[in-house]
Scaffold this active site. Structure first.
Site, PDB file in Angstrom:
ATOM      1  N   HIS A  95       0.850  -1.190   0.000  1.00  0.00           N
ATOM      2  CA  HIS A  95       0.000   0.000   0.000  1.00  0.00           C
ATOM      3  C   HIS A  95       0.890   1.245   0.000  1.00  0.00           C
ATOM      4  CE1 HIS A  95      -2.792   3.073   1.263  1.00  0.00           C
ATOM      5  NE2 HIS A  95      -3.749   2.270   0.818  1.00  0.00           N
ATOM      6  N   GLU A 167      -3.690   2.011  -7.374  1.00  0.00           N
ATOM      7  CA  GLU A 167      -4.129   3.128  -6.541  1.00  0.00           C
ATOM      8  C   GLU A 167      -3.227   4.332  -6.772  1.00  0.00           C
ATOM      9  OE1 GLU A 167      -6.357   1.638  -2.835  1.00  0.00           O
ATOM     10  OE2 GLU A 167      -4.230   1.407  -2.414  1.00  0.00           O
ATOM     11  N   GLY A 173      -7.497   9.088  -0.394  1.00  0.00           N
ATOM     12  CA  GLY A 173      -7.913   9.923   0.732  1.00  0.00           C
ATOM     13  C   GLY A 173      -8.015  11.400   0.409  1.00  0.00           C
ATOM     14  N   SER A 213     -10.184   7.107  -3.383  1.00  0.00           N
ATOM     15  CA  SER A 213     -11.436   7.872  -3.277  1.00  0.00           C
ATOM     16  C   SER A 213     -12.597   7.256  -4.052  1.00  0.00           C
ATOM     17  CB  SER A 213     -11.211   9.321  -3.696  1.00  0.00           C
ATOM     18  OG  SER A 213     -10.261   9.927  -2.841  1.00  0.00           O
TER      19      SER A 213
END
Ligand code: PGA
Length: 250
Positions: A95, A167, A173, A213
């Site tokens: 991540h 991502e 975020g 998001s």
């Protein structure tokens, strides 16, 4: 087989009581046959409770991270075997927050992937470019490098255990999502890059999730893209209502 997956990454949110509350209501609200596999990654301390609570339902509890070594003097770390021993069979690796704040690199992630696979754990491998990298039009190179250095050492028969999450770091975020076209373009690039090295059969079968998001109001358009097989959801997975809407969107 390429699967549809909606995965929740709860990061460092929700204590035991909050996890308990979530599942009490979430399980009730879940349809018997969701159109996707539902994966949820709570913090380490809540894994066992979440696993016990959901074991009779079509929800898989997964980990957010693990250490690359089998065991040893690594204070504060968690091994693959420890996760396996409490019923956890899948882990998110790479991540962008792990890469940014905890110094994880493509090389250390390659090792984590080996350890996970050796322990018969499935992996969600996260990749994504930063805003500057996209502005410099370097995003395809970055993604290709993350794939080649982090993942492409695995064997053909390991691919059944791998899911990729694209991502873009600038979308995590921030409330800013990649447009469905930008996401599709990158997902197709990822699939083509896999096909070049491992063949079309493997590339067509790997699930590639979009993350950054994802919200109820943009999920449908994203899921309509041919190479987007689901989502890795942070913020919007913390509330049952928004998470359910994303599940319904697929
Ligand atoms: P976000 O997080 O949905 O809050 O942007 C996604 C992620 O970090 O996996």
């Amino acid at each position: 087989m390429r699967k549809k997956i909606i995965a929740a990454n709860w990061k460092m949110y929700k204590d035991l009581a909050e996890v308990n509350d979530f599942f009490t209501f979430f399980i009730e609200s879940l349809s018997e046959q969701p159109n996707a596999e539902i994966l949820i990654a709570p913090s380490f301390t809540n894994l066992r409770h979440a696993f016990e609570t959901t074991r009779d339902y079509t929800i898989e509890i997964i980990a957010q991270n693990m250490h690359e070594k089998e065991n040893g003097a690594y204070t504060g770390e968690i091994s693959a075997a420890m996760l396996k021993s409490i019923g956890i069979n899948r882990v998110i690796l790479g991540h962008s927050e792990r890469r940014e704040y905890f110094g994880e690199t493509n090389t250390s992630l390659a090792e984590k992937i080996n350890t996970a696979l050796k322990n018969e754990m499935k992996v969600i491998f996260c990749i994504g470019e930063k805003l500057e990298e996209r502005k410099e039009e370097n995003h395809f190179n970055i993604i290709e490098t993350q794939l080649k250095e982090g993942l492409f050492h695995i064997n053909e028969n390991n691919w059944d255990s791998v899911v990729i999450a694209y991502e873009p770091v600038w979308a995590i975020g921030t409330g800013e999502t990649a447009s469905p076209e930008q996401a599709q373009e990158m997902h197709q690039f990822i699939r083509n890059t896999i096909a070049e090295k491992f063949g079309k059969g493997i590339a067509e079968n790997v699930s590639i999730l979009y993350g950054g998001s994802v919200k109820p109001n943009n999920a449908k358009e994203l899921f309509r893209q041919p190479d987007i097989d689901g989502a890795l959801v942070g913020g919007a997975s913390l509330e049952i209502e928004s998470f359910n809407k994303i599940i319904q969107a697929i």
